[in-house]
Design an enzyme around this catalytic site. Sequence first.
Site, PDB file in Angstrom:
ATOM      1  N   ARG A  93      48.468  38.556  43.464  1.00  0.00           N
ATOM      2  CA  ARG A  93      47.551  39.612  43.016  1.00  0.00           C
ATOM      3  C   ARG A  93      48.334  40.896  42.724  1.00  0.00           C
ATOM      4  NH1 ARG A  93      42.075  42.124  45.919  1.00  0.00           N
ATOM      5  NH2 ARG A  93      41.919  43.898  44.524  1.00  0.00           N
ATOM      6  N   CYS A 170      28.673  36.155  42.825  1.00  0.00           N
ATOM      7  CA  CYS A 170      29.517  37.345  42.974  1.00  0.00           C
ATOM      8  C   CYS A 170      28.733  38.381  43.770  1.00  0.00           C
ATOM      9  CB  CYS A 170      29.839  37.905  41.598  1.00  0.00           C
ATOM     10  SG  CYS A 170      30.673  39.500  41.647  1.00  0.00           S
ATOM     11  N   ASP A 171      29.435  39.088  44.649  1.00  0.00           N
ATOM     12  CA  ASP A 171      28.710  40.067  45.479  1.00  0.00           C
ATOM     13  C   ASP A 171      28.565  41.441  44.807  1.00  0.00           C
ATOM     14  OD1 ASP A 171      31.122  41.441  45.807  1.00  0.00           O
ATOM     15  OD2 ASP A 171      31.409  40.842  47.887  1.00  0.00           O
ATOM     16  N   HIS A 200      31.171  40.441  36.278  1.00  0.00           N
ATOM     17  CA  HIS A 200      31.944  41.683  36.232  1.00  0.00           C
ATOM     18  C   HIS A 200      31.855  42.345  34.853  1.00  0.00           C
ATOM     19  CE1 HIS A 200      34.725  40.818  39.950  1.00  0.00           C
ATOM     20  NE2 HIS A 200      33.435  40.826  40.237  1.00  0.00           N
ATOM     21  N   TYR A 266      32.518  47.189  37.459  1.00  0.00           N
ATOM     22  CA  TYR A 266      33.755  46.685  36.847  1.00  0.00           C
ATOM     23  C   TYR A 266      33.866  47.052  35.362  1.00  0.00           C
ATOM     24  CZ  TYR A 266      35.101  44.079  41.008  1.00  0.00           C
ATOM     25  OH  TYR A 266      35.502  43.741  42.273  1.00  0.00           O
TER      26      TYR A 266
HETATM   27  P1  NAD Z   1      42.761  35.702  50.993  1.00  0.00           P
HETATM   28  O1  NAD Z   1      44.093  35.652  50.319  1.00  0.00           O
HETATM   29  O2  NAD Z   1      42.595  36.487  52.228  1.00  0.00           O
HETATM   30  O3  NAD Z   1      42.313  34.194  51.314  1.00  0.00           O
HETATM   31  C1  NAD Z   1      42.305  33.203  50.370  1.00  0.00           C
HETATM   32  C2  NAD Z   1      42.751  31.896  51.011  1.00  0.00           C
HETATM   33  O4  NAD Z   1      42.712  30.909  49.973  1.00  0.00           O
HETATM   34  C3  NAD Z   1      44.196  31.893  51.567  1.00  0.00           C
HETATM   35  O5  NAD Z   1      44.177  31.544  52.922  1.00  0.00           O
HETATM   36  C4  NAD Z   1      44.894  30.853  50.708  1.00  0.00           C
HETATM   37  O6  NAD Z   1      45.879  30.107  51.404  1.00  0.00           O
HETATM   38  C5  NAD Z   1      43.736  29.982  50.271  1.00  0.00           C
HETATM   39  N1  NAD Z   1      44.012  29.123  49.134  1.00  0.00           N
HETATM   40  C6  NAD Z   1      44.742  29.393  48.034  1.00  0.00           C
HETATM   41  N2  NAD Z   1      44.753  28.324  47.219  1.00  0.00           N
HETATM   42  C7  NAD Z   1      43.991  27.365  47.803  1.00  0.00           C
HETATM   43  C8  NAD Z   1      43.638  26.035  47.451  1.00  0.00           C
HETATM   44  N3  NAD Z   1      44.059  25.489  46.312  1.00  0.00           N
HETATM   45  N4  NAD Z   1      42.856  25.319  48.308  1.00  0.00           N
HETATM   46  C9  NAD Z   1      42.426  25.870  49.465  1.00  0.00           C
HETATM   47  N5  NAD Z   1      42.750  27.131  49.856  1.00  0.00           N
HETATM   48  C10 NAD Z   1      43.515  27.862  49.028  1.00  0.00           C
HETATM   49  O7  NAD Z   1      41.727  36.157  49.876  1.00  0.00           O
HETATM   50  P2  NAD Z   1      40.393  37.022  50.012  1.00  0.00           P
HETATM   51  O8  NAD Z   1      40.702  38.422  49.661  1.00  0.00           O
HETATM   52  O9  NAD Z   1      39.722  36.734  51.263  1.00  0.00           O
HETATM   53  O10 NAD Z   1      39.538  36.432  48.821  1.00  0.00           O
HETATM   54  C11 NAD Z   1      39.119  35.081  48.777  1.00  0.00           C
HETATM   55  C12 NAD Z   1      38.476  34.783  47.444  1.00  0.00           C
HETATM   56  O11 NAD Z   1      37.221  35.413  47.332  1.00  0.00           O
HETATM   57  C13 NAD Z   1      39.303  35.277  46.257  1.00  0.00           C
HETATM   58  O12 NAD Z   1      39.176  34.366  45.198  1.00  0.00           O
HETATM   59  C14 NAD Z   1      38.631  36.567  45.918  1.00  0.00           C
HETATM   60  O13 NAD Z   1      38.911  36.975  44.606  1.00  0.00           O
HETATM   61  C15 NAD Z   1      37.198  36.187  46.138  1.00  0.00           C
HETATM   62  N6  NAD Z   1      36.247  37.267  46.316  1.00  0.00           N
HETATM   63  C16 NAD Z   1      35.150  37.185  45.564  1.00  0.00           C
HETATM   64  C17 NAD Z   1      34.191  38.132  45.667  1.00  0.00           C
HETATM   65  C18 NAD Z   1      32.983  37.972  44.812  1.00  0.00           C
HETATM   66  O14 NAD Z   1      32.008  38.634  45.004  1.00  0.00           O
HETATM   67  N7  NAD Z   1      32.981  37.058  43.844  1.00  0.00           N
HETATM   68  C19 NAD Z   1      34.330  39.194  46.542  1.00  0.00           C
HETATM   69  C20 NAD Z   1      35.461  39.249  47.326  1.00  0.00           C
HETATM   70  C21 NAD Z   1      36.425  38.265  47.210  1.00  0.00           C
END
Ligand code: NAD
Length: 442
Positions: A93, A170-171, A200, A266
């Site tokens: 990222r 999405c939140d 977004h 966004y």
């Molecule tokens: P993070 O890095 O803390 O955790 C993500 C985890 O995913 C890690 O432990 C990593 O090892 C694991 N991972 C990576 N590739 C993988 C795979 N192929 N199979 C299984 N696990 C895998 O990330 P975070 O900040 O907690 O975010 C998690 C996800 O949620 C991200 O995609 C983020 O963009 C998304 N997110 C979405 C929203 C939304 O509203 N849509 C809001 C916040 C975060």
Amino acid sequence: MKTYKLAIAGGGSTYTPGIVRSLMDRLEDLPLEEIRFYDIDGERQSKVVVAATAVIREYSDSIKVLDTTDPETAFTDVDFVFAQMRVGKYAMRELDEKIPLSHDVVGQETCGPGGLAYGLRTIFPMVELIDFVEQYAKKDCWIVNYSNPASIVAEGVRKLRPDARVLNICDMPVATMRNMSAILGVERDELKVDYFGLNHFGWFTRVEVDGVDRLPELRKHVSEHGLLTEDVSKIDYRHADASWIKTFKNIKPIMDFFPDYLPNPYLQYYLLPEYIVENSNKEYTRANEVMDGREKSLFETVRKYEETGVLEDAFHVGVHGIFIVDVTVSLAQNLGERHLVMVENNGTIPNLPADAMIEVPASITSDGPVPEYVGEIPYFHKAMIDQQLASEKLLVEAITEGSYEKALQAFTLNKTIPSAIVAKKILDDLIEANQAYWPTLN
Ligand code: NAD
């Protein structure tokens, strides 16, 4: 009452303990017999599972907890999968943000070139997850997906696994509604909003409370304060840090220009890109903030808990955890609750392509989301959406065909990038940085 087995893919996520707290708060509506945590990084996940298990045990001694990196163990016979994978984790990222910024272009997790890069990393792992679930889980299992960049992931899934039971959510719209309700002095669930767009990349067109459209009142408030209460402490902590405060303030200049609808926050990256770049620190971006903040404090909390048995963080994640659980309860109990989610257009917005993955209000049933008819949208919004949609669709074609030219078209069409020359420079730098993740583009 039926009990459920639920797996969390990306169990090592910083959001896991908070989501687990939200699940525990709704056990009466979604009784769980087992929670399985699945991640490709077993070491990271095991630490997070220590915190998540401590939260679970505050509520139940009987819920089974399983921590695994093996897909068969994770998904056999589960009813629901929550997907929250960050492919490449925060290290990638950081590059998604810093490489575009080094070319004076917006550097962001899901918007602009950073989002396109993250999309190219995530589509195939998402398809792999769907295939694991198809192979091992119950036939009617739903994957509720938070993994970003959600719009590109949704398009990739639509194209590559069209029959998969994946609900992309999405939140951000819910978080925006949380701010609206704090400003209007009502509860979030008293709001009934109309909304259209891509993830977004959308607009609130009506904000109803008790049948009255309160958007005019919000418009007036935004013109003075942005989308913030005067007392910022009313916002839950994930969105109360400096960069989010700036983001909610930026609703003001956008609405000053285009007062008709209230934009998804966004949209600042597409409508105010040079202002965003001028105000970015090219050496220290949001990824650095999260690594030094949320990520560090989670692992510190786990370390202290293991030493002392005291869990210092209560792990509430506010709307993020609440929303995914609300949607899942509605899927499980066939409640038909109305939520903003991603669906295939199919005429919901007649003047957008039928195969666009749009974000609109839908009722969430056991068979999936049933979108509400939106109708034709105005020319300005349609033109913006068409351009963004083309960029995202070309990106998915680029990855499925291994096409460099289509990737370059996707980057060139992205509104944050000023020219094909800059698009090529950024794409080439991102190819270099993503060698371990992207397929070869010829
Ligand atoms: P993070 O890095 O803390 O955790 C993500 C985890 O995913 C890690 O432990 C990593 O090892 C694991 N991972 C990576 N590739 C993988 C795979 N192929 N199979 C299984 N696990 C895998 O990330 P975070 O900040 O907690 O975010 C998690 C996800 O949620 C991200 O995609 C983020 O963009 C998304 N997110 C979405 C929203 C939304 O509203 N849509 C809001 C916040 C975060």
